[in-house]
Design an enzyme around this catalytic site. Structure first.
Site, short mmCIF file in Angstrom:
data_model
loop_
_atom_site.label_atom_id
_atom_site.label_comp_id
_atom_site.label_asym_id
_atom_site.label_seq_id
_atom_site.Cartn_x
_atom_site.Cartn_y
_atom_site.Cartn_z
N SER A 219 0.85 -1.20 0.00
CA SER A 219 0.00 0.00 0.00
C SER A 219 0.88 1.24 0.00
CB SER A 219 -0.84 -0.03 1.28
OG SER A 219 -1.39 1.22 1.59
N TYR B 69 -3.38 -0.02 10.03
CA TYR B 69 -3.20 -0.39 8.62
C TYR B 69 -1.77 -0.06 8.17
CZ TYR B 69 -4.46 -0.59 3.60
OH TYR B 69 -4.54 -0.89 2.26
P1 NAP Z 1 -12.05 -4.81 -0.71
O1 NAP Z 1 -12.73 -4.16 -1.85
O2 NAP Z 1 -12.52 -4.52 0.67
O3 NAP Z 1 -11.97 -6.42 -0.93
C1 NAP Z 1 -11.41 -7.21 0.08
C2 NAP Z 1 -11.50 -8.67 -0.27
O4 NAP Z 1 -10.85 -9.44 0.75
C3 NAP Z 1 -12.90 -9.21 -0.38
O5 NAP Z 1 -12.93 -10.23 -1.36
C4 NAP Z 1 -13.16 -9.81 1.01
O6 NAP Z 1 -14.18 -10.78 0.91
C5 NAP Z 1 -11.78 -10.39 1.33
N1 NAP Z 1 -11.39 -10.53 2.73
C6 NAP Z 1 -11.32 -9.57 3.67
N2 NAP Z 1 -10.89 -10.08 4.84
C7 NAP Z 1 -10.66 -11.39 4.63
C8 NAP Z 1 -10.21 -12.45 5.45
N3 NAP Z 1 -9.91 -12.27 6.75
N4 NAP Z 1 -10.08 -13.69 4.91
C9 NAP Z 1 -10.39 -13.88 3.59
N5 NAP Z 1 -10.83 -12.92 2.77
C10 NAP Z 1 -10.96 -11.68 3.29
O7 NAP Z 1 -10.51 -4.40 -0.73
P2 NAP Z 1 -9.59 -3.92 -1.96
O8 NAP Z 1 -9.64 -2.45 -2.04
O9 NAP Z 1 -9.86 -4.78 -3.15
O10 NAP Z 1 -8.17 -4.29 -1.35
C11 NAP Z 1 -7.53 -5.54 -1.57
C12 NAP Z 1 -6.13 -5.44 -0.98
O11 NAP Z 1 -5.45 -4.33 -1.55
C13 NAP Z 1 -6.11 -5.20 0.53
O12 NAP Z 1 -5.00 -5.86 1.09
C14 NAP Z 1 -5.94 -3.71 0.62
O13 NAP Z 1 -5.39 -3.31 1.83
C15 NAP Z 1 -5.01 -3.47 -0.53
N6 NAP Z 1 -4.97 -2.10 -1.05
C16 NAP Z 1 -6.12 -1.48 -1.47
C17 NAP Z 1 -6.00 -0.20 -2.03
C18 NAP Z 1 -7.18 0.57 -2.53
O14 NAP Z 1 -7.03 1.77 -2.80
N7 NAP Z 1 -8.36 -0.03 -2.69
C19 NAP Z 1 -4.76 0.40 -2.15
C20 NAP Z 1 -3.63 -0.28 -1.69
C21 NAP Z 1 -3.75 -1.53 -1.16
P3 NAP Z 1 -15.08 -11.18 2.21
O15 NAP Z 1 -15.62 -9.89 2.77
O16 NAP Z 1 -16.11 -12.12 1.70
O17 NAP Z 1 -14.14 -11.85 3.15
C1 GCO Z 2 -6.87 5.26 3.28
C2 GCO Z 2 -6.98 4.30 2.16
C3 GCO Z 2 -5.64 3.70 1.80
C4 GCO Z 2 -5.74 2.83 0.57
C5 GCO Z 2 -4.49 2.23 0.07
C6 GCO Z 2 -3.49 3.24 -0.34
O1 GCO Z 2 -7.77 5.29 4.11
O2 GCO Z 2 -5.90 6.03 3.30
O3 GCO Z 2 -7.92 3.33 2.38
O4 GCO Z 2 -5.00 3.15 2.87
O5 GCO Z 2 -6.70 1.84 0.74
O6 GCO Z 2 -3.97 1.25 0.90
O7 GCO Z 2 -2.46 2.63 -1.05
#
Ligand code: NAP
Ligand code: GCO
Length: 267
Positions: free
Chosen positions: A148, A161
């Site tokens: 992230s 986080y």
């Molecule tokens: P999201 O939309 O909230 O999707 C999360 C997924 O993980 C869902 O499929 C959820 O399904 C599953 N999940 C959550 N907790 C779990 C657990 N304990 N065991 C198994 N499955 C679990 O999140 P996203 O934005 O796609 O993010 C995915 C990853 O990328 C995360 O690690 C997040 O921190 C990272 N990330 C996101 C962003 C962003 O801007 N969106 C940026 C950087 C990094 P269920 O609810 O059915 O479990």
């Molecule tokens: C926040 C966001 C971020 C993103 C992502 C950034 O609240 O600042 O949720 O943490 O999800 O991880 O790379």
């Protein structure tokens, strides 16, 4: 030895993407499938699982879906056995499942902090530990940890986080250090701000129809001047999963539209 574009292909590989019912995990799984991999994914919610299975099928992807909480070590060990029985030894693990809790630090309960650490940091350790023996026996493996901006930067309300994602960057380097000689590459994929359900609250329209202040803040902070889409992560994920990245190890590939390179707009 010449270079062959087939180095980017994943035909015959078994890829397990955690938390890939929707959002970034779903997009990464779709990309790996398009490159030829067979996909296993898990999530926690039965409804999410069913919807995801039909969403994969609608895209012509024969993904295997399982219910499993990645922070439950015994359940993960069972799941890996099931995936191996169904598809074969795992070649590629994507530690994608993650949660965020946006709570000012002094108002955050220890239990909430701990839950974020358990899912975002301890679970990637659990899942990696469960697949590494199979990878060693097979003679190769790829582990991609979804990091992230918070692997590098802090901000108000995301102490747990940021601690977890900073730790995940170092777990990535440590897996590289410990298993590089076994031909296992462990790299991080560091998305910038991506439009998914996790970030939906930060993009909600205001009652007067204007954009959320955080939405405007992110667009101003990003040289690309937009939020990322899940599609932006697909090529980088395939690269890190493929033989094209066989000498890339312990690296975090940030896919952030330039956020980490930028000091911010001048006043
Ligand atoms: P999201 O939309 O909230 O999707 C999360 C997924 O993980 C869902 O499929 C959820 O399904 C599953 N999940 C959550 N907790 C779990 C657990 N304990 N065991 C198994 N499955 C679990 O999140 P996203 O934005 O796609 O993010 C995915 C990853 O990328 C995360 O690690 C997040 O921190 C990272 N990330 C996101 C962003 C962003 O801007 N969106 C940026 C950087 C990094 P269920 O609810 O059915 O479990
Ligand atoms: C926040 C966001 C971020 C993103 C992502 C950034 O609240 O600042 O949720 O943490 O999800 O991880 O790379």
């Amino acid at each position: 030895m010449g270079f062959d574009m087939n180095a980017f292909r994943l035909d015959g590989k078994v890829a397990w993407v955690t938390g890939a019912a929707y959002g970034i995990g779903f997009g990464i799984a779709e990309a790996l499938a398009k490159a030829g991999a067979r996909i296993a994914f898990n999530c926690r919610d039965q409804k999410h699982l069913e919807t995801a299975l039909s969403d994969y099928a609608a895209r012509g992807i024969d993904a295997r879906g399982y219910l499993c909480d990645v922070s439950d070590e015994a359940a993960v060990a069972d799941l890996v056995k099931r995936i191996e029985a169904d598809l074969g030894t795992i070649d590629i693990l994507v530690n994608n499942a993650g949660i965020i809790k946006r709570i000012p630090m002094c108002e955050m309960r220890r239990e909430d902090f701990q839950q974020v650490i358990d899912i975002d940091l301890v679970a990637p350790f659990i899942c990696a530990k469960a697949v590494i023996p199979g990878m060693i026996a097979k003679g190769h493996g790829k582990i991609i940890n979804v990091c992230s901006m918070m692997s590098e930067l802090g901000r108000e309300t995301v102490s747990a986080y940021a601690a977890a994602k900073g730790g995940l960057k170092m777990l990535t380097r440590n897996i590289c250090s410990e298993f590089g000689e076994k031909n296992i590459q462990c790299n991080g994929l560091g998305p910038g701000y991506i439009a998914t359900p996790q970030t939906a609250p930060l993009r909600e329209r205001q009652p007067d129809g204007s954009r959320h202040p955080f939405d405007q803040f992110i667009v101003a902070k990003t040289p690309a001047a937009r939020w990322g889409d899940v599609e932006d992560l697909m090529g980088p994920a395939v690269f890190l999963a493929s033989d094209a990245s066989n000498f890339v190890n312990g690296h975090v590939l940030y896919v952030d539209g330039g956020i980490l390179a930028y000091i911010g707009k001048q006043p």
